[in-house]
Design a protein around this motif. Sequence first.
Motif, PDB file in Angstrom:
ATOM      1  N   MET A 193       0.786  -1.258   0.153  1.00  0.00           N
ATOM      2  CA  MET A 193      -0.056   0.100   0.147  1.00  0.00           C
ATOM      3  C   MET A 193       0.679   1.270  -0.053  1.00  0.00           C
ATOM      4  O   MET A 193       0.335   2.010  -0.824  1.00  0.00           O
ATOM      5  N   GLN A 194       1.883   1.294   0.791  1.00  0.00           N
ATOM      6  CA  GLN A 194       2.617   2.381   0.772  1.00  0.00           C
ATOM      7  C   GLN A 194       3.434   3.045  -0.400  1.00  0.00           C
ATOM      8  O   GLN A 194       3.566   4.032  -0.728  1.00  0.00           O
ATOM      9  N   GLN A 195       3.600   1.827  -1.227  1.00  0.00           N
ATOM     10  CA  GLN A 195       4.103   2.114  -2.553  1.00  0.00           C
ATOM     11  C   GLN A 195       3.381   3.067  -3.362  1.00  0.00           C
ATOM     12  O   GLN A 195       3.898   3.623  -4.361  1.00  0.00           O
ATOM     13  N   ALA A 196       1.918   2.983  -3.285  1.00  0.00           N
ATOM     14  CA  ALA A 196       1.113   3.955  -3.888  1.00  0.00           C
ATOM     15  C   ALA A 196       1.032   5.373  -3.567  1.00  0.00           C
ATOM     16  O   ALA A 196       0.646   6.103  -4.245  1.00  0.00           O
ATOM     17  N   ILE A 197       1.642   5.665  -2.358  1.00  0.00           N
ATOM     18  CA  ILE A 197       1.852   7.010  -1.911  1.00  0.00           C
ATOM     19  C   ILE A 197       2.934   7.720  -2.744  1.00  0.00           C
ATOM     20  O   ILE A 197       4.230   7.560  -2.454  1.00  0.00           O
ATOM     21  N   PRO A 198       2.958   8.760  -3.516  1.00  0.00           N
ATOM     22  CA  PRO A 198       3.862   9.421  -4.115  1.00  0.00           C
ATOM     23  C   PRO A 198       4.715  10.232  -3.002  1.00  0.00           C
ATOM     24  O   PRO A 198       4.374  10.347  -1.978  1.00  0.00           O
ATOM     25  N   THR A 199       5.886  10.431  -3.495  1.00  0.00           N
ATOM     26  CA  THR A 199       6.860  11.017  -2.516  1.00  0.00           C
ATOM     27  C   THR A 199       7.038  12.400  -2.852  1.00  0.00           C
ATOM     28  O   THR A 199       7.788  13.132  -2.018  1.00  0.00           O
ATOM     29  N   ASP A 200       6.167  12.979  -3.582  1.00  0.00           N
ATOM     30  CA  ASP A 200       6.268  14.412  -4.038  1.00  0.00           C
ATOM     31  C   ASP A 200       5.704  15.301  -2.865  1.00  0.00           C
ATOM     32  O   ASP A 200       5.844  16.439  -2.818  1.00  0.00           O
ATOM     33  N   ALA A 201       4.803  14.889  -1.857  1.00  0.00           N
ATOM     34  CA  ALA A 201       4.243  15.507  -0.584  1.00  0.00           C
ATOM     35  C   ALA A 201       4.087  14.583   0.326  1.00  0.00           C
ATOM     36  O   ALA A 201       3.988  13.514   0.357  1.00  0.00           O
ATOM     37  N   ALA A 202       3.537  15.303   1.410  1.00  0.00           N
ATOM     38  CA  ALA A 202       3.309  14.656   2.748  1.00  0.00           C
ATOM     39  C   ALA A 202       1.851  14.005   2.712  1.00  0.00           C
ATOM     40  O   ALA A 202       0.947  14.446   1.965  1.00  0.00           O
ATOM     41  N   ALA A 203       1.503  12.909   3.477  1.00  0.00           N
ATOM     42  CA  ALA A 203       0.533  12.152   3.788  1.00  0.00           C
ATOM     43  C   ALA A 203       0.062  12.412   5.155  1.00  0.00           C
ATOM     44  O   ALA A 203       0.836  12.414   5.902  1.00  0.00           O
ATOM     45  N   LEU A 204      -1.339  12.053   5.448  1.00  0.00           N
ATOM     46  CA  LEU A 204      -1.922  11.989   6.442  1.00  0.00           C
ATOM     47  C   LEU A 204      -2.469  10.703   6.731  1.00  0.00           C
ATOM     48  O   LEU A 204      -3.231  10.205   5.710  1.00  0.00           O
ATOM     49  N   ALA A 205      -2.273   9.950   7.596  1.00  0.00           N
ATOM     50  CA  ALA A 205      -2.910   8.634   7.916  1.00  0.00           C
ATOM     51  C   ALA A 205      -3.647   8.183   9.119  1.00  0.00           C
ATOM     52  O   ALA A 205      -3.155   8.783  10.216  1.00  0.00           O
ATOM     53  N   SER A 206      -4.701   7.812   9.010  1.00  0.00           N
ATOM     54  CA  SER A 206      -5.718   7.119   9.838  1.00  0.00           C
ATOM     55  C   SER A 206      -5.756   5.528   9.542  1.00  0.00           C
ATOM     56  O   SER A 206      -6.571   5.164   8.863  1.00  0.00           O
ATOM     57  N   VAL A 207      -4.881   5.025  10.213  1.00  0.00           N
ATOM     58  CA  VAL A 207      -4.765   3.492   9.895  1.00  0.00           C
ATOM     59  C   VAL A 207      -4.412   2.744  11.345  1.00  0.00           C
ATOM     60  O   VAL A 207      -4.071   3.218  12.347  1.00  0.00           O
ATOM     61  N   LYS A 208      -4.777   1.436  11.318  1.00  0.00           N
ATOM     62  CA  LYS A 208      -4.753   0.721  12.345  1.00  0.00           C
ATOM     63  C   LYS A 208      -3.480   0.382  12.858  1.00  0.00           C
ATOM     64  O   LYS A 208      -2.779   0.379  13.960  1.00  0.00           O
ATOM     65  N   ASN A 209      -2.379   0.189  12.088  1.00  0.00           N
ATOM     66  CA  ASN A 209      -1.015  -0.221  12.061  1.00  0.00           C
ATOM     67  C   ASN A 209      -0.124   0.687  11.637  1.00  0.00           C
ATOM     68  O   ASN A 209       0.733   0.546  10.668  1.00  0.00           O
ATOM     69  N   SER A 210      -0.088   2.147  12.256  1.00  0.00           N
ATOM     70  CA  SER A 210       0.804   3.000  11.483  1.00  0.00           C
ATOM     71  C   SER A 210       2.318   2.489  11.667  1.00  0.00           C
ATOM     72  O   SER A 210       3.227   3.152  10.879  1.00  0.00           O
ATOM     73  N   PHE A 211       2.676   1.791  12.443  1.00  0.00           N
ATOM     74  CA  PHE A 211       4.127   1.464  12.933  1.00  0.00           C
ATOM     75  C   PHE A 211       4.533   0.670  11.660  1.00  0.00           C
ATOM     76  O   PHE A 211       5.842   0.417  11.745  1.00  0.00           O
ATOM     77  N   LEU A 212       3.664   0.087  10.550  1.00  0.00           N
ATOM     78  CA  LEU A 212       4.260  -0.612   9.667  1.00  0.00           C
ATOM     79  C   LEU A 212       4.703   0.459   8.475  1.00  0.00           C
ATOM     80  O   LEU A 212       5.555  -0.081   7.497  1.00  0.00           O
ATOM     81  N   PHE A 213       4.338   1.637   8.637  1.00  0.00           N
ATOM     82  CA  PHE A 213       4.794   2.562   7.371  1.00  0.00           C
ATOM     83  C   PHE A 213       6.550   2.716   7.683  1.00  0.00           C
ATOM     84  O   PHE A 213       7.053   2.702   8.685  1.00  0.00           O
ATOM     85  N   ASP A 214       7.127   2.884   6.333  1.00  0.00           N
ATOM     86  CA  ASP A 214       8.462   3.074   6.455  1.00  0.00           C
ATOM     87  C   ASP A 214       8.470   4.707   6.243  1.00  0.00           C
ATOM     88  O   ASP A 214       8.530   5.150   5.271  1.00  0.00           O
ATOM     89  N   PHE A 215       8.899   5.260   7.533  1.00  0.00           N
ATOM     90  CA  PHE A 215       8.748   6.546   7.508  1.00  0.00           C
ATOM     91  C   PHE A 215      10.232   7.255   7.080  1.00  0.00           C
ATOM     92  O   PHE A 215      10.287   8.511   6.878  1.00  0.00           O
ATOM     93  N   ARG A 216      11.137   6.480   6.604  1.00  0.00           N
ATOM     94  CA  ARG A 216      12.232   7.047   5.857  1.00  0.00           C
ATOM     95  C   ARG A 216      12.085   7.297   4.487  1.00  0.00           C
ATOM     96  O   ARG A 216      12.695   8.035   3.833  1.00  0.00           O
ATOM     97  N   THR A 217      10.985   6.740   3.740  1.00  0.00           N
ATOM     98  CA  THR A 217      10.610   6.927   2.583  1.00  0.00           C
ATOM     99  C   THR A 217       9.426   7.820   2.084  1.00  0.00           C
ATOM    100  O   THR A 217       9.522   8.460   1.208  1.00  0.00           O
ATOM    101  N   HIS A 218       8.751   8.036   3.088  1.00  0.00           N
ATOM    102  CA  HIS A 218       7.650   9.187   3.083  1.00  0.00           C
ATOM    103  C   HIS A 218       7.612  10.012   4.195  1.00  0.00           C
ATOM    104  O   HIS A 218       7.656   9.715   5.189  1.00  0.00           O
ATOM    105  N   SER A 219       6.858  11.326   4.179  1.00  0.00           N
ATOM    106  CA  SER A 219       6.534  12.133   5.141  1.00  0.00           C
ATOM    107  C   SER A 219       5.147  11.732   5.313  1.00  0.00           C
ATOM    108  O   SER A 219       4.148  12.016   4.639  1.00  0.00           O
ATOM    109  N   ILE A 220       5.035  11.154   6.513  1.00  0.00           N
ATOM    110  CA  ILE A 220       3.603  10.631   6.929  1.00  0.00           C
ATOM    111  C   ILE A 220       3.374  11.169   8.234  1.00  0.00           C
ATOM    112  O   ILE A 220       4.112  10.887   9.390  1.00  0.00           O
TER     113      ILE A 220
END
Length: 149
Positions: free
Chosen positions: A1-28
């Motif tokens: 799922m995270q691969q679908a988030i473009p890296t050109d801007a930041a995202a806001l996430a309301s999700v169950k398991n936010s710890f699964l994001f790779d915060f090094r690749t996206h501003s979330i």
Amino acid sequence: MQQAIPTDAAALASVKNSFLFDFRTHSISIADYPGAAGPPPGWPSHQDGEALARYLLANHLRYLVYDYAYFADFDLEAPHVIADASRTQWIHSEAQITLRSHQQYAELAQTRRHLYDDGNIYILDLATPALATPALATPANGSNSAPPP
């Protein structure tokens, strides 16, 4: 799922398991209790989804990641929590603003381009209207198995 988030801007996430994001690749930014805290003038919880989109975009949050399947039970239970006189005002307020944010997300899901939707989580591009969404690919058998935006 995270691969679908473009890296050109930041995202806001309301999700169950936010710890699964790779915060090094996206501003979330995480909205575990949307509207409880945020930049001035604050979450527009008494307004519609369009006001929320303007607020998020003004705060450089272009993409919205929402785990609507996970929060479905909360959205069904929240009105009962809000009506329960035995609950504290803090619990009532938290439930009201969270439920309202989920309603705003649903409004935006009708008007914004979907970058991803697996039947549980969607990613919206808040800067792009839904009409700008490219046509869904049609499988060789002629059926369109992709979910509607």
